[in-house]
Enzyme design. Structure first.
Site, PDB file in Angstrom:
ATOM      1  N   HIS A 153       0.824  -1.207   0.000  1.00 60.68           N
ATOM      2  CA  HIS A 153       0.000   0.000   0.000  1.00 60.68           C
ATOM      3  C   HIS A 153       0.859   1.259   0.000  1.00 60.68           C
ATOM      4  CE1 HIS A 153      -3.547  -2.498   1.049  1.00 60.68           C
ATOM      5  NE2 HIS A 153      -4.211  -1.487   0.540  1.00 60.68           N
ATOM      6  N   ASP A 154       1.844   1.308   0.900  1.00 61.12           N
ATOM      7  CA  ASP A 154       2.726   2.480   0.977  1.00 61.12           C
ATOM      8  C   ASP A 154       3.773   2.246   2.056  1.00 61.12           C
ATOM      9  OD1 ASP A 154       3.790   4.922   0.350  1.00 61.12           O
ATOM     10  OD2 ASP A 154       1.950   6.059   0.669  1.00 61.12           O
TER      11      ASP A 154
END
Length: 472
Positions: A360-361
């Protein structure tokens, strides 16, 4: 109108142009297929051309980075797929670029010499490294499916058809298309690149395996008729209307993003937190189903994300199977089972959720979300294992077991709320604030009411499940 959520604001604002572009793409691709009787290879050229034009608009000159990394991955797969160290090599390559793309913020052309610097003025309208996270999943899928086509798949087609009502009817379900290896000619460079950048699924998914994509590129999906797709689109429009109504009347995100809710009562905090999670569910429901609808129209059926309402999940396993369902299928096929599956379940959930957070990050709040989820997941897995070993032989025992399950469900729903609020709203720094709000004199009655509400909701979910079983 609460459009404080940037992701929803961008999608909503670009909806007219997206609809126009995908309408043109779908019309072009379907006419070309119908007029020239194109199969997988021919359609791959059509979609590669259309998708490349789409990527040039989105990423400008940065399409060079997308194609360069994709080509390197193709070479790696073709050269090393037969070797015993291929899978570690595939994962190292893809995780390396997953991290580097974010650390270097999509790279700068000036890094490769001053004479390339002018290309930094043509970086398009959308950051390529954000979309590339989905491309990485597809590159891994291609690698595994190619290797399994060489070594042989363990998928039992005959046994599957016996138990699948879709396949029995003469159609092909997603699991069948995914498990059945395609012929060697389908692993060509053109079909591979088409799979990576297929326009309807490029930005947000849903995620589809290479086998399933290549099969449907050869022969378009038949599970959805024109009438089915029309009804699917009408339902989507009703859901969009619901979102417009919700964001007009209920400003959950504005309260959460501005931080004003920190000054409100515990009851207000609970309502806003619960509202934010419902907004997130509806937002992703609309985004994913929009792109899936265009993919269906173009002949490719991807797995359905959000097949179940967020308010009809009372355990973590069910929640994650029904949130980003296509990603869950990908994780099970390419991570969970190769890591040992249910034999190492307690260990595997930590590896899988850590990867999900990194995918996701690169943020501490997402790692906190992943590890909190695992922390709540482990007791659930242990309790499920104990429950499966425990046989209820009396009506009283069954009643007791059901009540305990309902209580466990109310705790799980609360844990899910906490984990997702930490991961996507307040971050790890907000945990102490959240705890202090609900363990104070004003918060404890709210917490008790919250548990009772979720307990009643869980009992209702049990009745829904019972009704479904009786209807089958």
């Amino acid at each position: 109108m609460d459009v404080s959520d940037a992701q929803w604001r961008n999608f909503r604002g670009n909806l007219p142009i997206l609809t126009f572009v995908f309408g043109i793409f779908a019309l072009t691709a379907n006419i070309m297929r119908a007029c020239f009787g194109l199969k997988a290879r021919g359609m791959s050229y059509i979609w590669l051309f259309l998708s490349s034009a789409y990527l040039v608009y989105l990423h400008g000159a940065c399409i060079i980075f997308v194609m360069a990394i994709a080509s390197l991955n193709y070479l790696l797969v073709k050269i090393f797929a037969r070797t015993k160290y291929f899978l570690p090599l595939l994962w190292i390559f893809n995780i390396f670029f997953l991290i580097c793309n974010r650390v270097y913020d999509g790279y700068s052309f000036s890094m490769f010499g001053a004479h390339w610097q002018y290309l930094d003025n043509f970086r398009g309208t959308f950051r390529w490294q954000i979309c590339f996270n989905f491309v990485i999943l597809r590159m891994v899928s291609f690698g595994y499916d190619y290797r399994w086509s060489i070594l042989g798949s363990h998928f039992d087609h005959e046994k599957h058809v016996e138990h699948c009502y879709i396949c029995k009817s003469g159609k092909a379900c997603y699991q069948f298309l995914q498990g059945k290896s395609v012929t060697s000619d389908k692993f060509s460079l053109s079909i591979y690149l088409c799979y990576l950048v297929y326009a309807p699924l490029y930005i947000a998914g849903p995620i589809i395996s290479f086998n399933a994509f290549a099969s449907q590129l050869e022969a378009p999906q038949r599970n959805y008729s024109v009438k089915d797709m029309a009804l699917y689109g009408i339902r989507w429009l009703y859901s969009l209307f619901l979102m417009e109504l919700m964001t007009h009347l209920l400003h959950y995100n504005a309260f959460a993003i501005s931080g004003i809710w920190r000054q409100l009562s515990p009851m207000d905090v609970f309502i806003i937190g619960y509202g934010v999670l419902n907004f997130m569910w509806l937002k992703f429901f609309l985004i994913w189903r929009y792109f899936r609808l265009w993919s269906l129209i173009c002949g490719i059926e991807a797995p359905e994300n959000m097949p179940k309402c967020i308010n009809n999940c009372y355990n973590l396993e069910s929640f994650w199977k029904n949130w980003h369902a296509s990603f869950n299928k990908w994780l099970v096929r390419y991570m969970y089972i190769p890591l040992g599956g249910s034999r190492r379940k307690l260990l595997n959930v930590w590896v899988v959720f850590t990867f999900v957070a990194l995918w996701h990050d690169l943020e501490w709040k997402l790692l906190s979300w992943a590890w909190l989820t695992c922390l709540f997941f482990v007791p659930e897995l242990l309790l499920k294992s104990a429950a499966n070993a425990f046989k209820v032989e009396s009506a009283l025992g069954e009643l007791f077991f059901r009540e305990v399950s309902a209580l466990a469900g109310s705790v799980t729903i609360t844990c899910l709320m906490v984990a997702n609020l930490v991961g996507f709203v307040i971050g790890p720094s907000g945990i102490n604030w959240l705890i202090s709000r609900f363990l104070g004199r004003e918060g404890l009655p709210v917490l008790l009411g919250l548990f009772v509400t979720f307990y009643v909701g869980t009992k209702l979910m049990f009745h829904i499940e019972d009704a479904k079983r009786r209807a089958q």
